[in-house]
Design an enzyme around this catalytic site. Structure first.
Site, PDB file in Angstrom:
ATOM      1  N   ALA A 184      -0.329  45.968  22.375  1.00  0.00           N
ATOM      2  CA  ALA A 184       0.334  44.689  22.108  1.00  0.00           C
ATOM      3  C   ALA A 184      -0.642  43.530  21.989  1.00  0.00           C
ATOM      4  O   ALA A 184      -0.328  42.523  21.350  1.00  0.00           O
ATOM      5  CB  ALA A 184       1.365  44.397  23.209  1.00  0.00           C
ATOM      6  N   THR A 194       2.874  35.075  19.297  1.00  0.00           N
ATOM      7  CA  THR A 194       1.550  34.741  19.820  1.00  0.00           C
ATOM      8  C   THR A 194       0.528  35.868  19.680  1.00  0.00           C
ATOM      9  O   THR A 194      -0.652  35.677  20.003  1.00  0.00           O
ATOM     10  CB  THR A 194       1.633  34.352  21.302  1.00  0.00           C
ATOM     11  OG1 THR A 194       2.187  35.445  22.047  1.00  0.00           O
ATOM     12  CG2 THR A 194       2.490  33.110  21.503  1.00  0.00           C
ATOM     13  N   LYS A 195       0.955  37.038  19.219  1.00  0.00           N
ATOM     14  CA  LYS A 195       0.022  38.157  19.105  1.00  0.00           C
ATOM     15  C   LYS A 195      -0.972  37.916  17.969  1.00  0.00           C
ATOM     16  O   LYS A 195      -0.783  37.070  17.106  1.00  0.00           O
ATOM     17  CB  LYS A 195       0.778  39.470  18.870  1.00  0.00           C
ATOM     18  CG  LYS A 195       1.820  39.790  19.931  1.00  0.00           C
ATOM     19  CD  LYS A 195       1.240  39.855  21.328  1.00  0.00           C
ATOM     20  CE  LYS A 195       2.308  40.264  22.346  1.00  0.00           C
ATOM     21  NZ  LYS A 195       1.788  40.241  23.730  1.00  0.00           N
ATOM     22  N   ASN A 196      -2.042  38.704  17.944  1.00  0.00           N
ATOM     23  CA  ASN A 196      -3.049  38.559  16.889  1.00  0.00           C
ATOM     24  C   ASN A 196      -2.429  38.730  15.512  1.00  0.00           C
ATOM     25  O   ASN A 196      -2.828  38.058  14.557  1.00  0.00           O
ATOM     26  CB  ASN A 196      -4.183  39.558  17.087  1.00  0.00           C
ATOM     27  CG  ASN A 196      -5.039  39.220  18.284  1.00  0.00           C
ATOM     28  OD1 ASN A 196      -4.526  38.850  19.350  1.00  0.00           O
ATOM     29  ND2 ASN A 196      -6.354  39.327  18.145  1.00  0.00           N
ATOM     30  N   TYR A 256       5.200  39.857  18.602  1.00  0.00           N
ATOM     31  CA  TYR A 256       5.643  38.563  19.122  1.00  0.00           C
ATOM     32  C   TYR A 256       4.753  37.475  18.514  1.00  0.00           C
ATOM     33  O   TYR A 256       3.569  37.717  18.237  1.00  0.00           O
ATOM     34  CB  TYR A 256       5.543  38.574  20.645  1.00  0.00           C
ATOM     35  CG  TYR A 256       6.108  37.358  21.315  1.00  0.00           C
ATOM     36  CD1 TYR A 256       7.488  37.182  21.425  1.00  0.00           C
ATOM     37  CD2 TYR A 256       5.269  36.377  21.842  1.00  0.00           C
ATOM     38  CE1 TYR A 256       8.013  36.058  22.032  1.00  0.00           C
ATOM     39  CE2 TYR A 256       5.790  35.246  22.452  1.00  0.00           C
ATOM     40  CZ  TYR A 256       7.161  35.088  22.543  1.00  0.00           C
ATOM     41  OH  TYR A 256       7.683  33.965  23.134  1.00  0.00           O
TER      42      TYR A 256
END
Length: 367
Positions: free
Chosen positions: A163, A189-191, A187
């Site tokens: 994640a 905010t993920k990379n 999500y």
């Protein structure tokens, strides 16, 4: 201070893409095809190829990806699953959803990743997990090759929790291609983040791919024919898939910038009260940049006063969460517990400027 440097900024991240993403949204709306359509198939194919895996099965979120992966591996009531206890209970929640029992493994002293020595000790002392969840925390690959070798030698399957590690690479292999199966979150905010929830499962095992494909849609083998228990409605929609497909070619560039910021911090922060994370190579995509301090609360207050926003990841260990009501009071994880009271997250996202990073460094050095 006239403004605060944010720990992350989705508005700055998405702004350059806004027109293209708006066009994508308009095209999806006009298409009349919103679930499990051509964009989902195209993204699954592209992301599987990116990860170096044969199969990608998109799902509604990263937590579902973890749980459905465990179910595909055959984890069920009475089984044990080895897992770290320092990532906000995501893996532990998936274990408990399968009515299995978590076996908590301590982390390394310096990076928050699963300690292979602690895993070995747990196995030697009688733990018999059916699977191990290996979390690549903060964007850095765990000692995944050694863990896979250890586990496979004992007939234990390995689930990679990717994640926070989209694109991390070691010896020509990317996160998600080392274990038996892997889970990803998209999500925001993920990379690689969607404009809402999303997740995926990747694997090189055709049977695991078929099982997870069924589980994400009620356990169907055919429409309205439920052949597998544990299925649910967990589907990535066409809109998110199309947006992720557009952003995927940008991921490596974003990761490169995150590494630059991480290495700028590692080289520039020189304060005996702050322990920096080590240099970031290809196996670290800088999802979060954390430091450690025995005076974390004071450091956080100082940085806030200096105009630097911070975050705490993660202050409550899984085995100390109140929902367990004392079930794991006998568990001792010294490195995990030490990180819970010392880790502090600094601003790190692709759009952070060098000048902002230097302000963060200077503020840390003035502490």
């Amino acid at each position: 201070m006239t403004s605060t440097i944010p720990v992350n900024s989705l508005s700055r991240h998405i702004a350059p893409l806004q027109d293209a993403l708006s066009d994508i949204a308009a095209a999806i709306i006009a298409s009349g095809y919103y679930v499990l359509g051509p964009n989902v198939k195209a993204f699954e194919q592209a992301f599987a190829g990116y990860c170096g895996a044969a199969h990608c099965i998109s799902v509604a979120n990263g937590t579902d990806a973890l749980e459905l992966s465990l179910r595909a591996l055959g984890v069920t009531e009475g089984d044990q699953v080895a897992v770290v206890a320092n990532a906000a209970m995501y893996g532990t929640s998936a274990v408990l959803a399968c009515n299995a029992t978590p076996v908590f493994i301590d982390t390394n002293v310096d990076d928050g990743l699963m300690s292979i020595q602690s895993l070995q000790a747990a196995l030697d002392s009688g733990a018999a997990p059916k699977a191990v969840i290996v979390t690549h925390l903060y964007g850095k690959l765990a000692d995944i090759e050694a863990i896979v070798t250890l586990c496979h030698g004992r007939g234990i399957t390995v689930l990679e929790d990717c994640a926070q590690s989209h694109g991390a690479t070691r010896n020509g292999k990317r996160a998600g291609s080392f274990g038996d199966i892997a889970s990803f979150s998209f999500y925001p905010t993920k990379n690689l983040g969607a404009l809402g929830d999303g997740g995926a499962i990747v694997t090189n095992d055709a049977q695991l791919a078929e099982t997870t494909t069924r589980l994400r849609q009620y356990g169907w083998s055919a429409k309205y024919t439920n052949s597998l228990r544990g299925g649910r409605n967990s589907r990535l929609d066409e809109l998110q898939a199309a947006m992720l497909l557009h952003m995927l070619p940008l991921l490596d560039g974003w990761n490169t910038r995150r590494r630059e910021i991480a290495n700028r911090y590692a080289a520039g922060i020189r304060n005996p009260r702050i322990v920096v994370s080590g240099p970031a190579g290809d196996d670290h995509v800088g999802h979060l940049y954390v430091v450690r301090s025995s005076a974390r609360d004071a450091l956080r207050e100082h940085l806030q006063a200096e105009g630097v926003q911070t975050e705490v990841h993660y202050p409550v260990c899984d085995h100390r969460q109140p929902c367990h009501a004392g079930a794991f009071d006998g568990v001792r994880l010294p490195n995990t517990e030490a990180d819970a009271v010392s880790v502090l997250t600094l601003p790190c996202f692709p759009e952070l400027t060098d000048a902002e990073a230097d302000q963060v460094i200077a503020a840390c050095n003035r502490f």
